[in-house]
Each structure stands twice: as structure tokens, then as C-alpha cells.
Design an enzyme around this catalytic site. Sequence first.
Site, PDB file in Angstrom:
ATOM      1  N   SER A 164       0.829  -1.196   0.000  1.00 52.66           N
ATOM      2  CA  SER A 164       0.000   0.000   0.000  1.00 52.66           C
ATOM      3  C   SER A 164       0.870   1.254   0.000  1.00 52.66           C
ATOM      4  O   SER A 164       1.579   1.503  -0.969  1.00 52.66           O
ATOM      5  CB  SER A 164      -0.955  -0.050   1.206  1.00 52.66           C
ATOM      6  OG  SER A 164      -1.985   0.898   1.093  1.00 52.66           O
ATOM      7  N   HIS A 183      -7.166  -5.896   0.130  1.00 48.27           N
ATOM      8  CA  HIS A 183      -6.065  -4.964  -0.074  1.00 48.27           C
ATOM      9  C   HIS A 183      -4.740  -5.445   0.516  1.00 48.27           C
ATOM     10  O   HIS A 183      -3.691  -4.944   0.135  1.00 48.27           O
ATOM     11  CB  HIS A 183      -6.459  -3.614   0.538  1.00 48.27           C
ATOM     12  CG  HIS A 183      -5.477  -2.515   0.304  1.00 48.27           C
ATOM     13  ND1 HIS A 183      -5.083  -2.120  -0.966  1.00 48.27           N
ATOM     14  CD2 HIS A 183      -4.791  -1.729   1.177  1.00 48.27           C
ATOM     15  CE1 HIS A 183      -4.215  -1.126  -0.861  1.00 48.27           C
ATOM     16  NE2 HIS A 183      -4.017  -0.869   0.412  1.00 48.27           N
TER      17      HIS A 183
END
Length: 278
Positions: free
Chosen positions: A100, A246
Site C-alpha cells: 500500500s 487490499h
Amino acid sequence: MFMESKTAVLASGLELAYAEQGDPSGVPLVLLHGYTDSWRSFEPLLHALPKWIRAVAVSQRGHGDSHKPRSRYDTSLFAADLAEFMERIKIRRAVVAGHSMGSLVAQRFALDQPQRTLGLVLLGAFKTLKGNAAATALWHDAVATLEDPVNSRLVREFQQSTLARPVPSDFFETIVAESLRVPAHVWRSAFRSLLREDMGSEVGKISAPTLILWGDRDGFCSLQEQEALAAAIPDASLIAYAGAGHSPHWEEPDKAAADISAFAGSVAAPTARARLIA
């Protein structure tokens, strides 16, 4: 399995907390966590990695037990911290894996320090957060006006939003606890910088072999963005994890460890491993 936290002190006096495991002469793998996480977000992955990898997970400035200065949380500074950190722990070149926010730091490092980047692993990755609808909504709805103490409900909802499947409850509580340790000024400053930066025009200059790992239920990163990233980086491949969110290394640590270790082995021949250590 308990992992000991260590500290590296940079020339500026900034202290970065980290943990490492594996063969000290093995293939170096440096792990960069996501926004408001810490090195502990890699614990499931670390436990699954083979011992021939020298795996080092670092808490970036503002996070975990690392120092939390009042200003500057842009990717260029994070990447400069990483370069000095690697010098401190005597790693000349490494496979750099970023999740991320860490994926943007890893890309910046690969651009700024190509001679030190053996390979690049991007998990839940972005080319940019500029214009990202989910990130923009999070900024306006929560982060822009955040004050200390950071609201625990907000943290729990934020971390839950990154998941498509449950993770072990003790690990999730660790993730929440680590995010709660991040001061509001770091939440705001880091996110503000990420929303303003755009490396999209530069990623084509990344020369390191690159592996992109993406969960096909990622609510922040689209398939189109992953395909664009893979197309833009000259030597990149994309692996999609069906049903993962994610943070694919949280939901599929064994699979992620297998894919990352296979990639690390492919970019560093066994006979060259010892020469990768300064």
C-alpha cells in the site's frame, strides 16, 4: 512465535524499529508496511518465509516504535530513510517489498536507488493515490480533521475495510493497536503527501525486476491500475489472488511467502547471495 524488535539509529538521530529473521548471508528482503501499520503487520508473512531469506521488516518514521517527527512524511524522505537504514544494517542490495503506502515508497526507492534494488515486490499497490476515490473519501470523511487521541472505532473500521476475508483475531488486534499508536499529525501529514504525489510518469524508468501481488477484492486498488502498473514497469509480472482484499499477505501469508521467495530466488542466484551483503 515472538519476534524481537531492534532499533537502527540514522545519522539525523532518527530511530527506526525493525525485526529480522533468516540467514544473515541469505537473499536480503526488506519489507515496507502500509499507512499507519508497523513492521508487525508482516508477522504472518515472516513466519511463512524460508530461512534462506534474510527478511527485515522496518517500521517507517511515524509508525510503530520508530521516531515520530512533526513534519515531512513524503515518499522521497521515506525512501532516503530506507537507503540509510540499509547501510546501518549492512545490506548493500535487497529485494524491496512494499504494501500500500509502502508500495509507493518502494517504487520511489527503486527510482532513486536502482543500484541498490535487487528486485521489487508491490502488494496492494498504487501508481498514485491522486484521484483515488476511496482514498479521497477517507481523507475528507476522517483523516483531514483527525485529532489526538485517534478514535479507536475509526481505526478498527479503517483496518476492517482493507479485508475481504477474516484474519486471526489476535493479529487483527495487533494491527489495530499499532495504528492507534500513530499520532494524528502523522495520519494527516502522511496521507496529505500521498494524495499529492504522482509517480505515474516515472515508473517506466524502474529497472528492477518487479512482482505485483494483488487481491481481486481490493477496495482501494483496481485491476485496471494493477495492469497499468505492470504494463508501465518494463520487467513486471502480476499475480492476482482470488477472493483476497487490499492486504493479500495478511489473508494469504503462505501463498504470498511462496510467491515472494520464488521471486527472490529468481533475481539472486545462490552463488551470488553472499556478495549481496556489504
